[in-house]
Write a protein that holds these residues in place. Sequence first.
Motif, short mmCIF file in Angstrom:
data_model
loop_
_atom_site.label_atom_id
_atom_site.label_comp_id
_atom_site.label_asym_id
_atom_site.label_seq_id
_atom_site.Cartn_x
_atom_site.Cartn_y
_atom_site.Cartn_z
N GLY A 175 0.82 -1.21 0.00
CA GLY A 175 0.00 0.00 0.00
C GLY A 175 0.85 1.26 0.00
O GLY A 175 0.57 2.23 -0.72
N PHE A 176 1.91 1.24 0.79
CA PHE A 176 2.83 2.37 0.93
C PHE A 176 3.44 2.73 -0.42
O PHE A 176 3.47 3.91 -0.82
CB PHE A 176 3.91 1.96 1.94
CG PHE A 176 4.95 2.98 2.20
CD1 PHE A 176 4.68 4.11 2.94
CD2 PHE A 176 6.24 2.79 1.73
CE1 PHE A 176 5.66 5.04 3.19
CE2 PHE A 176 7.23 3.72 1.98
CZ PHE A 176 6.93 4.85 2.71
N LEU A 177 3.90 1.72 -1.16
CA LEU A 177 4.50 1.99 -2.48
C LEU A 177 3.44 2.45 -3.48
O LEU A 177 3.68 3.37 -4.27
CB LEU A 177 5.22 0.74 -2.99
CG LEU A 177 6.58 0.50 -2.33
CD1 LEU A 177 7.15 -0.85 -2.74
CD2 LEU A 177 7.56 1.60 -2.71
N PHE A 178 2.26 1.82 -3.44
CA PHE A 178 1.20 2.26 -4.36
C PHE A 178 0.82 3.72 -4.11
O PHE A 178 0.49 4.45 -5.03
CB PHE A 178 -0.06 1.39 -4.19
CG PHE A 178 -0.11 0.28 -5.18
CD1 PHE A 178 -0.03 0.53 -6.53
CD2 PHE A 178 -0.24 -1.03 -4.75
CE1 PHE A 178 -0.09 -0.51 -7.45
CE2 PHE A 178 -0.27 -2.08 -5.66
CZ PHE A 178 -0.20 -1.81 -7.01
N TYR A 179 0.84 4.11 -2.82
CA TYR A 179 0.42 5.45 -2.47
C TYR A 179 1.27 6.51 -3.17
O TYR A 179 0.76 7.53 -3.63
CB TYR A 179 0.49 5.63 -0.96
CG TYR A 179 0.01 6.97 -0.49
CD1 TYR A 179 -1.35 7.24 -0.39
CD2 TYR A 179 0.89 7.97 -0.14
CE1 TYR A 179 -1.80 8.46 0.04
CE2 TYR A 179 0.45 9.20 0.28
CZ TYR A 179 -0.89 9.44 0.37
OH TYR A 179 -1.35 10.67 0.79
N TYR A 180 2.58 6.26 -3.27
CA TYR A 180 3.47 7.24 -3.92
C TYR A 180 3.68 6.90 -5.40
O TYR A 180 4.46 7.55 -6.08
CB TYR A 180 4.83 7.27 -3.20
CG TYR A 180 4.72 7.90 -1.85
CD1 TYR A 180 4.53 9.27 -1.72
CD2 TYR A 180 4.79 7.13 -0.71
CE1 TYR A 180 4.42 9.85 -0.48
CE2 TYR A 180 4.67 7.71 0.54
CZ TYR A 180 4.50 9.08 0.64
OH TYR A 180 4.39 9.66 1.86
N HIS A 181 2.96 5.90 -5.86
CA HIS A 181 3.11 5.33 -7.19
C HIS A 181 2.38 6.15 -8.24
O HIS A 181 2.85 6.31 -9.36
CB HIS A 181 2.48 3.93 -7.12
CG HIS A 181 2.89 2.98 -8.17
ND1 HIS A 181 4.16 2.55 -8.31
CD2 HIS A 181 2.18 2.34 -9.12
CE1 HIS A 181 4.22 1.68 -9.31
NE2 HIS A 181 3.02 1.55 -9.81
N VAL A 182 1.22 6.66 -7.83
CA VAL A 182 0.25 7.17 -8.81
C VAL A 182 0.29 8.68 -8.93
O VAL A 182 -0.53 9.27 -9.63
CB VAL A 182 -1.17 6.73 -8.41
CG1 VAL A 182 -1.29 5.24 -8.55
CG2 VAL A 182 -1.51 7.17 -7.01
N LEU B 247 -6.18 0.85 -2.53
CA LEU B 247 -5.51 1.08 -1.23
C LEU B 247 -6.44 0.82 -0.05
O LEU B 247 -5.99 0.43 1.02
CB LEU B 247 -4.97 2.51 -1.16
CG LEU B 247 -3.76 2.80 -2.03
CD1 LEU B 247 -3.25 4.20 -1.76
CD2 LEU B 247 -2.66 1.79 -1.77
N VAL B 248 -7.75 1.08 -0.24
CA VAL B 248 -8.70 0.81 0.84
C VAL B 248 -8.64 -0.67 1.22
O VAL B 248 -8.57 -1.02 2.41
CB VAL B 248 -10.13 1.21 0.43
CG1 VAL B 248 -11.14 0.82 1.49
CG2 VAL B 248 -10.20 2.70 0.17
N ALA B 249 -8.65 -1.54 0.21
CA ALA B 249 -8.56 -2.98 0.48
C ALA B 249 -7.20 -3.33 1.07
O ALA B 249 -7.10 -4.16 1.98
CB ALA B 249 -8.81 -3.77 -0.80
N LEU C 60 -11.37 -9.21 -2.84
CA LEU C 60 -11.66 -7.89 -3.40
C LEU C 60 -10.44 -7.33 -4.12
O LEU C 60 -10.55 -6.84 -5.25
CB LEU C 60 -12.06 -6.95 -2.26
CG LEU C 60 -12.23 -5.47 -2.62
CD1 LEU C 60 -13.36 -5.28 -3.60
CD2 LEU C 60 -12.48 -4.63 -1.38
N GLN C 61 -9.28 -7.44 -3.48
CA GLN C 61 -8.07 -6.90 -4.08
C GLN C 61 -7.77 -7.60 -5.41
O GLN C 61 -7.44 -6.96 -6.41
CB GLN C 61 -6.89 -7.07 -3.11
CG GLN C 61 -5.82 -6.04 -3.31
CD GLN C 61 -4.56 -6.34 -2.54
OE1 GLN C 61 -3.49 -6.19 -3.07
NE2 GLN C 61 -4.67 -6.77 -1.31
#
Lengths: 275, 275, 275, 275
Positions: free
Chosen positions: D135-142, D157-159, D189-190
């Motif tokens: 999640g941490f990497l995705f958060y700064y990914h987009v 990220l919610v999931a 879900l993910q």
Amino acid sequence: MANFKGHALPGSFFLLFGLWWSVKYPFKYICRKKKKACYLGTKSGFQRLELIEGITKAAFALIGMLAEQFVPDGPHLKLYNHEEHQWDHLMNWQHTTMYLFYGLSGLVDIVVHTTNAVPVAFDKMMLSIAVFIEGFLFYYHVHGRAMLDVHVHILLLVAVFGGALCLSLEVFFRGNIVLELFRSSLCILQGSWFWQIGFILYPPGGGPEWDQMDHNNVMFVTMCYCWHYAFALFILALNYTIVAWVVQHRLKEEQPTEFERLKTSEHDHESEEEM
Amino acid sequence: MANFKGHALPGSFFLLFGLWWSVKYPFKYICRKKKKACYLGTKSGFQRLELIEGITKAAFALIGMLAEQFVPDGPHLKLYNHEEHQWDHLMNWQHTTMYLFYGLSGLVDIVVHTTNAVPVAFDKMMLSIAVFIEGFLFYYHVHGRAMLDVHVHILLLVAVFGGALCLSLEVFFRGNIVLELFRSSLCILQGSWFWQIGFILYPPGGGPEWDQMDHNNVMFVTMCYCWHYAFALFILALNYTIVAWVVQHRLKEEQPTEFERLKTSEHDHESEEEM
Amino acid sequence: MANFKGHALPGSFFLLFGLWWSVKYPFKYICRKKKKACYLGTKSGFQRLELIEGITKAAFALIGMLAEQFVPDGPHLKLYNHEEHQWDHLMNWQHTTMYLFYGLSGLVDIVVHTTNAVPVAFDKMMLSIAVFIEGFLFYYHVHGRAMLDVHVHILLLVAVFGGALCLSLEVFFRGNIVLELFRSSLCILQGSWFWQIGFILYPPGGGPEWDQMDHNNVMFVTMCYCWHYAFALFILALNYTIVAWVVQHRLKEEQPTEFERLKTSEHDHESEEEM
Amino acid sequence: MANFKGHALPGSFFLLFGLWWSVKYPFKYICRKKKKACYLGTKSGFQRLELIEGITKAAFALIGMLAEQFVPDGPHLKLYNHEEHQWDHLMNWQHTTMYLFYGLSGLVDIVVHTTNAVPVAFDKMMLSIAVFIEGFLFYYHVHGRAMLDVHVHILLLVAVFGGALCLSLEVFFRGNIVLELFRSSLCILQGSWFWQIGFILYPPGGGPEWDQMDHNNVMFVTMCYCWHYAFALFILALNYTIVAWVVQHRLKEEQPTEFERLKTSEHDHESEEEM
């Protein structure tokens, strides 16, 4: 009341409660630990204290509400100005609402500690709600003000929401000395910070105004907030030490030396087990 | 249904459930505490109540879903408008989705309280998910609307996410009266606030429109929200008192005076121990 | 001290503590599990260790405070420059404040582990507060700097607030090996990241400067942070293995073969139960 | 791999694990509840399953890492392009890092379930860390992408963070069926959402592109996410029912009728007590 007194009044209330708690909870904890039989350390003694605390809280809230409503430039219970088609003295009404919830918390305290009808955890729950409401209203209170003004209020919110969180934990961990003292420290912090806000935004005695847009002021104020907390922790430690010393000292006067030595060795045994 | 009725309908559902809970949980708590043997206070009696509650919840959710889909200006189950190449009545579909999850929660309630196959904590878990989904959809619902419109919905979210958090705690602390009453109060708040939103955004009877961009309105509305909560707490206290009085009163009728006195003294003893 | 050394100094402190914890907690856990009677594994042995740890922490904090105040370009305890009418060396004062709270935490450690007067959970509480204050000050520290500078400090905050949260959980779950090792890993991460920040912002040896506004650098740095954590986990696993092997090895030397076999089979039985 | 396959691959991994968990945990729960003595329901049987799960997880992570590195347009372990003075294929490196932590989680699973040296709760802790890092990497990914692209990843990220939170709770509430099934539902879900992202951002078969800036698309996608979750809950309920039926059915075959009736009545008694 957006002036010095309007911040000094709640600040004094919080300071008083914080200081009182920083004496009460160590006393309660040390009495329980040492199984001392002094009057104040008994169950009914503490219950009476809680009752008095509830009444005081309700009284302070009432004073606050009346002060906000009936100061010369207050709304005098008028909510809407029909002539100018706008809300009347919204700030005072918001403060009144804050005091209202603290008043409710005082009422719940009184009910909880005089009757058996209501579960005892409601006092912490209601106080937690009251503190949360205070933070909630402050959060939407400062919209559109100058940077420093916003910042000092947001720092206040850290203590407020921290206190609300701590209280909601106390619903489940009732009588936990760590949480109780943590709450006391946040309450002292809130009180002393209210005074600090007053000094920053309305310098008394016509002192020089703070530059509201200077980033250095924001940084200093953040650090100053930490010093206030260090001060609150110091007060807490001091009161804890004094209370521990007084309880120890009273014990010596009331009991014979022989019995005392027995007691003490027992206590040592206990605390070892506790470790 | 972005009109007055579209807010009054869910508001009424939440109010009904909140009021019902504010009677049920005090009743359950006081019966358990006094070990009273009236029919409704028995285990099977409560289980039947839970079952009825689940069926009602599922029925309300079905009504809501049908209303959102088949009102004259609704989507009638059509999701995509192929002629205009755009989504059709997305608002109604979002509301339908919200009701769907409450319906699922009702179904889980029914399964949990009729069979032994599923752990009982799933009812709270599913309700928590349903409430969270409601908040989650509302959060992305109000993007790009006027300031006051956004604000009243964000205030709603405080009650919604508070309720979801409280319910997820109840998964672990099942039957905790403090959490149950806190949830009831948030549910009443949500219900009465839905009505308030209806009155603010769609003044009935052609009243004057609220100025959507006036910051004073935002501040008043925040404060008004707190008053709604004070009102919810008042209702809760009132219902608690009535229920306590009724349970006490019924006891007097059913049992002989001698036995009762015995019982009462026992109960006093108990509650002392509890303290 | 906004230079390489100013980041290397706290980084080394955190690394030292993290590495020490990554040895201490596995040792404590394995000794307790195997009921080994070596001196260091006893209660009083561990208490002495905690005391030394507290003294070291207080000493490090003192060194940090003195370094921040009395480096050549430091404030030398001067807070306000009356000539230029502005705050003096606010950065150094902020760092001093951070060290101050770690110093308080060291003091509380010393008091908790030498006397019985104070509940033992206060050491974790005070350390949690110190770590939170560090994060709190850093959060308002980086306002208005370049993108990469802000980002590396925000990444630091993840470790800092994670550590504060973990420590506040340890107040309630004292001696939980999972939390203790998680905290150790975050502490190593913080230490090694401080060094990394130094290398990124002040490349030693006159290396090429990093482009502060390049988004690719931000993405790389985020990933690099994860590698640091993977490295911290690796160190933790390595130390755990070494400690487990050493404890096992010492056991063999001290006890006769027969008795040992008995012990081992008992232990197997135990751990099965534990599973 | 910013293409359809790059989303379908992790999606399939998560779906597989989610579906497997939605069978495993109900089976474990029902076996434990009915005290059934079938081989798979025994302690060593489950431990073997956990081991296989760990190996599979590590293998999947390895496949993912190799795929990200050695696809034709991958970085082939080259991190910095010295010719163009910029980072090389940062996306692939970030995905590799995500897989790395899942690989570590697999390794910890293997160690925990083959030796007694490490506390068993570490498997959940490490998985929680792996999910958090994802999640941490995705958060700064987009950062800086189009609105719809950002939104579908934020929904993911919610999931992800929900799963990380659930897993960190499982460190303390190990074997809680509600948490285990909640985690399973978030994992399904993910998985299904990864596939959905693939379909939205890279419509296969040359379908029409989605308008990235249409707010209606954002609203539809949010709702669609809720439907995915409703679908995940449906799958969970279905699998639970099938597993419960199969366990019940096998019981009938293995035991004599008389004894069974005895067993059943006992079980009824038990479940009543449980209620």
